[in-house]
Write an enzyme that holds these catalytic residues in place. Sequence first.
Site, short mmCIF file in Angstrom:
data_model
loop_
_atom_site.label_atom_id
_atom_site.label_comp_id
_atom_site.label_asym_id
_atom_site.label_seq_id
_atom_site.Cartn_x
_atom_site.Cartn_y
_atom_site.Cartn_z
N HIS A 74 0.85 -1.20 0.00
CA HIS A 74 0.00 0.00 0.00
C HIS A 74 0.88 1.25 0.00
O HIS A 74 0.61 2.22 0.71
CB HIS A 74 -0.93 0.02 1.21
CG HIS A 74 -1.81 -1.18 1.31
ND1 HIS A 74 -3.03 -1.28 0.66
CD2 HIS A 74 -1.66 -2.36 1.95
CE1 HIS A 74 -3.58 -2.45 0.91
NE2 HIS A 74 -2.77 -3.13 1.69
N TYR A 341 2.60 -5.63 10.10
CA TYR A 341 2.49 -4.17 10.05
C TYR A 341 3.56 -3.54 10.94
O TYR A 341 4.16 -2.52 10.58
CB TYR A 341 1.11 -3.72 10.55
CG TYR A 341 -0.01 -3.80 9.54
CD1 TYR A 341 -0.05 -4.78 8.56
CD2 TYR A 341 -1.05 -2.88 9.58
CE1 TYR A 341 -1.09 -4.84 7.66
CE2 TYR A 341 -2.09 -2.93 8.68
CZ TYR A 341 -2.11 -3.93 7.72
OH TYR A 341 -3.15 -3.98 6.82
#
Length: 364
Positions: A74, A341
Amino acid sequence: MVDRTSPSGGPQRPPLSAASLMLRLTGIAVVVGAVAAAFAYVHGTFDPQRLTPKALVDVLEKNNGVHPGFRRNHAKGVCVIGHFESSGEVREYSSAQVFNEPRTPVVGRFALPAGNPYAPDNSVPIRSLALRFTQTNGQQWRTGMNSMPVFPVGTPDAFYQLQQAQSPDPATGKPDPTKVPAFFAAHPEAVPFLTWVKTARPSASYATETYNSINAFYLVNSSGQKQAVRWSMAPMARDSAPAAAEQGADFLERDLVQRLAEGPLRWQLNITLANPGDPVNDASKVWPDGRKVLNAGTLVLEKTQPQLSGECRDINYDPLVLPSGIEGSEDPLLAARSAGYADSYLRRTSEVSQLPATRQEARP
């Protein structure tokens, strides 16, 4: 984490031929990381023979290249600022303030999957939306949603194998075109995802896309009762736009800025309640139609900010940052996303100083 129409509300494209589908699958392999910037077992503290956050972020870097200061997946995006207006319809299911207070501030981020911050916007058919809701009691709800309705596989290991299947061959510098089709042939759980891929198309606007949680969670009320749910943000803007191919490489952010200059954009938060027996811990399985859907309220987005200087830059949109009244399921991808993450976040935040000044202020 489902709108079968095109993002602009028009008719779907006809299904691809088998040959075209295989070619597309090879190109889209990295895209399926849209749900997770990286997957691994929590904190990498399990058996060293098992997948770790470092191993999966490493393979994402191998496949996408390293772009210092950017997310490992992303990577191309834009910050958005707004608020959430609760409808009150979820109060009996969850004690979370976000569903019980009239308004909650939101910092979000629209993005493309994959790790190249300079990729053309029409290079992939998936768009993502990450949000951080900050309640008055200081607790936060963070969620990452994607325009695909289902994840291709149900485990972190399978996702890692898919990433390996599309890694460049050292001898040629290009992926082996036989490996991704072979992977999917060995993973029948990917059929719902592949069915979606056949008619998926890049949307012409972030504003007209539906974003799905894909993973399941639990709402918990003040009595401790739990209800398994998935959610989606359904757009209230449905107008069409010019074909993506005609708008250049960076049309999504430009379109978003133009739309917000004319006024706020809105999405309805729809929360789908699972029936007994619905698969809660497997993101590769869809829930049948006919489930009860609650209108939880309205997301209102009011302005954009550049992703490298805006409020969203330093937010880790960990899906297990949840307030009281919302809990994660035992879906292994959720714990994996959280660990991955964190690894990606530490890498990119340590590299911000390496960004040239012009890039730090530019919209990628």
